[in-house]
Scaffold this motif. Structure first.
Motif, PDB file in Angstrom:
ATOM      1  N   LEU A  67       0.712  -1.214  -0.033  1.00  0.00           N
ATOM      2  CA  LEU A  67      -0.030   0.049   0.129  1.00  0.00           C
ATOM      3  C   LEU A  67       0.869   1.209  -0.056  1.00  0.00           C
ATOM      4  CD1 LEU A  67      -2.575  -1.005   2.452  1.00  0.00           C
ATOM      5  CD2 LEU A  67      -2.823  -0.833   0.125  1.00  0.00           C
ATOM      6  N   PRO A  68       0.351   2.285  -0.599  1.00  0.00           N
ATOM      7  CA  PRO A  68       1.138   3.647  -0.388  1.00  0.00           C
ATOM      8  C   PRO A  68       0.921   4.033   0.795  1.00  0.00           C
ATOM      9  CG  PRO A  68      -0.920   3.843  -1.524  1.00  0.00           C
ATOM     10  CD  PRO A  68      -0.855   2.454  -1.348  1.00  0.00           C
ATOM     11  N   VAL A  69       2.094   4.947   1.140  1.00  0.00           N
ATOM     12  CA  VAL A  69       2.151   5.612   2.543  1.00  0.00           C
ATOM     13  C   VAL A  69       1.335   6.814   2.400  1.00  0.00           C
ATOM     14  CG1 VAL A  69       3.536   6.300   4.218  1.00  0.00           C
ATOM     15  CG2 VAL A  69       4.302   4.532   3.071  1.00  0.00           C
ATOM     16  N   GLY A  70       0.468   7.149   3.521  1.00  0.00           N
ATOM     17  CA  GLY A  70      -0.097   8.317   3.539  1.00  0.00           C
ATOM     18  C   GLY A  70      -0.204   8.785   4.870  1.00  0.00           C
ATOM     19  N   ALA A  71      -0.735  10.181   5.079  1.00  0.00           N
ATOM     20  CA  ALA A  71      -0.543  10.660   6.345  1.00  0.00           C
ATOM     21  C   ALA A  71      -2.043  11.127   6.847  1.00  0.00           C
ATOM     22  CB  ALA A  71      -0.118  12.093   6.280  1.00  0.00           C
ATOM     23  N   LEU A  72      -3.072  11.048   5.579  1.00  0.00           N
ATOM     24  CA  LEU A  72      -4.356  11.681   6.130  1.00  0.00           C
ATOM     25  C   LEU A  72      -5.173  10.465   6.362  1.00  0.00           C
ATOM     26  CD1 LEU A  72      -4.869  14.492   3.687  1.00  0.00           C
ATOM     27  CD2 LEU A  72      -4.240  14.729   5.928  1.00  0.00           C
ATOM     28  N   SER A  73      -6.352  10.612   7.069  1.00  0.00           N
ATOM     29  CA  SER A  73      -7.279   9.335   7.654  1.00  0.00           C
ATOM     30  C   SER A  73      -8.594   9.812   7.550  1.00  0.00           C
ATOM     31  CB  SER A  73      -6.904   8.727   8.777  1.00  0.00           C
ATOM     32  OG  SER A  73      -7.792   7.758   8.938  1.00  0.00           O
ATOM     33  N   ASP A  74      -9.378   9.641   6.565  1.00  0.00           N
ATOM     34  CA  ASP A  74     -10.897  10.012   6.530  1.00  0.00           C
ATOM     35  C   ASP A  74     -11.441   8.781   7.414  1.00  0.00           C
ATOM     36  OD1 ASP A  74     -10.198  12.083   5.049  1.00  0.00           O
ATOM     37  OD2 ASP A  74     -10.455  10.926   3.332  1.00  0.00           O
TER      38      ASP A  74
ATOM     39  N   ALA B 154       1.763   0.769  -4.193  1.00  0.00           N
ATOM     40  CA  ALA B 154       2.373   2.019  -4.356  1.00  0.00           C
ATOM     41  C   ALA B 154       2.984   2.090  -5.701  1.00  0.00           C
ATOM     42  CB  ALA B 154       3.124   2.120  -3.228  1.00  0.00           C
TER      43      ALA B 154
ATOM     44  N   ILE C 108      -9.359   5.277  -1.169  1.00  0.00           N
ATOM     45  CA  ILE C 108      -7.998   4.800  -1.430  1.00  0.00           C
ATOM     46  C   ILE C 108      -7.453   4.260  -0.212  1.00  0.00           C
ATOM     47  CG2 ILE C 108      -5.842   5.045  -2.228  1.00  0.00           C
ATOM     48  CD1 ILE C 108      -6.976   7.137  -4.312  1.00  0.00           C
ATOM     49  N   VAL C 109      -7.064   3.074  -0.010  1.00  0.00           N
ATOM     50  CA  VAL C 109      -6.577   2.571   1.327  1.00  0.00           C
ATOM     51  C   VAL C 109      -4.855   2.808   1.309  1.00  0.00           C
ATOM     52  CG1 VAL C 109      -6.354   0.603   2.848  1.00  0.00           C
ATOM     53  CG2 VAL C 109      -8.324   0.656   1.290  1.00  0.00           C
ATOM     54  N   THR C 110      -4.526   3.650   2.256  1.00  0.00           N
ATOM     55  CA  THR C 110      -3.240   3.848   2.498  1.00  0.00           C
ATOM     56  C   THR C 110      -2.460   3.123   3.882  1.00  0.00           C
ATOM     57  OG1 THR C 110      -3.469   5.910   3.329  1.00  0.00           O
ATOM     58  CG2 THR C 110      -3.308   5.922   1.135  1.00  0.00           C
ATOM     59  N   GLU C 111      -1.248   3.096   3.925  1.00  0.00           N
ATOM     60  CA  GLU C 111      -0.585   2.653   5.014  1.00  0.00           C
ATOM     61  C   GLU C 111      -0.188   3.756   5.980  1.00  0.00           C
ATOM     62  OE1 GLU C 111       2.523  -0.177   4.111  1.00  0.00           O
ATOM     63  OE2 GLU C 111       3.323   0.353   6.231  1.00  0.00           O
ATOM     64  N   ARG C 112      -0.515   3.700   7.075  1.00  0.00           N
ATOM     65  CA  ARG C 112      -0.207   4.738   8.194  1.00  0.00           C
ATOM     66  C   ARG C 112       1.277   5.064   8.109  1.00  0.00           C
ATOM     67  NH1 ARG C 112      -2.630   4.452  13.788  1.00  0.00           N
ATOM     68  NH2 ARG C 112      -4.822   4.315  12.444  1.00  0.00           N
ATOM     69  N   GLY C 113       1.886   6.275   7.789  1.00  0.00           N
ATOM     70  CA  GLY C 113       3.106   6.389   8.060  1.00  0.00           C
ATOM     71  C   GLY C 113       3.438   7.948   7.510  1.00  0.00           C
TER      72      GLY C 113
END
Lengths: 135, 135
Positions: free
Chosen positions: B47-54, B105, B129-134
């Motif tokens: 999964l791509p790394v993301g910062a935001l979480s809805d 990713a 879009i599901v992302t990985e926390r980081g």
């Protein structure tokens, strides 16, 4: 080492328990996942890049095919993307950020661009794919 | 009643095993509490790394985008260019409101956008879009 006679009668009640506990342990070790996922809501893209607005209320993020990023034509680093979009948006509240993905750009860059646009305070985020971005 | 248990048990064998059982129990409880059990996906995606979480509820329908750009709809693999028909079939019983996209990713943003365009064509307004926390 094992020369003492082992009295099995008392141990017999404990061995199945240990077996089951090991089995459960291995089961949970294999089935659990520690990956923390989060979700990002994205509006589905425009039919084509031509239908996106291109007036003064738009900041464009270009995802180039070679992995680099540009904001309104100016190359920026991945780390400086939020700042660059923020600078493009300024103090206005009605700005749209358009993300144009050239063929060859990666999903990670796309997700980063969407997050940067949201973090910079864009009113609306539009996405589209283009074969080749012509500045 | 108690006198039966008190009959001089051979304690030495038990005492060597008890720390082991303790540790195994501890690990078992750790995996039980710390992990989350989720059904495995048909194909592994990074999964791509993301910062935001809805903070969104679990979406009933999940679409996977593999690193080479192919789209997995449950058991079926389709090219994102022709995904529209299969997507309509796939989402028919799952509902169109909430669709989660797990994209690799390294997958090209183009295939993700092609998939999102196909989703828009069949009436999906927003995807997650599901992302990985980081980072």
């Amino acid at each position: 080492m094992f020369d003492e006679p082992v009295r099995r009668r008392n141990m017999a009640s404990l061995t199945p328990l240990i077996d089951v506990v090991f089995l459960l342990l291995i089961f949970f070790m294999l089935t659990t996942s520690f990956l923390k996922t989060q979700s990002l809501s994205v509006v589905t893209p425009a039919p084509s890049a031509d239908e996106l607005p291109t007036d003064a209320r738009v900041v464009e993020i270009w995802l180039m095919g070679d992995g680099t990023l540009r904001v309104d034509g100016t190359p920026v680093e991945r780390e400086g993307l939020v700042e660059a979009v923020k600078a493009g948006i300024g103090a206005r509240k009605d700005m749209t950020v358009t993300i144009l993905a050239e063929s060859g750009s990666k999903t990670q860059a796309f997700v980063s661009a969407i997050e940067a646009a949201r973090q910079a305070g864009a009113h609306d985020v539009g996405t589209a794919r283009v074969e080749k971005i012509t500045p | 009643m108690m006198s039966d248990i008190d009959q001089d048990p051979p304690r030495r064998q038990f005492e060597t095993l008890i720390p082991l059982i303790n540790v195994v129990f501890l690990l078992l409880i750790f995996f039980l509490l710390a992990g989350t059990m989720t059904p495995a996906d048909n194909v592994a995606v990074k999964l791509p790394v993301g910062a935001l979480s809805d903070a969104e509820r679990e979406a009933p329908a999940t679409v996977l985008v593999e690193a080479d750009g192919f789209v997995w709809l449950g058991e079926r693999v389709v090219d994102p260019k022709i995904a529209q028909g299969p997507l309509r079939e796939y989402l028919a019983d799952k509902g169109m409101e909430r669709v989660a996209v797990k994209a690799d990713a390294e997958a090209s943003a183009e295939s993700l956008l092609l998939l999102m365009e196909a989703l828009r064509e069949i009436g999906v307004k927003q995807v997650t879009i599901v992302t990985e926390r980081g980072g």
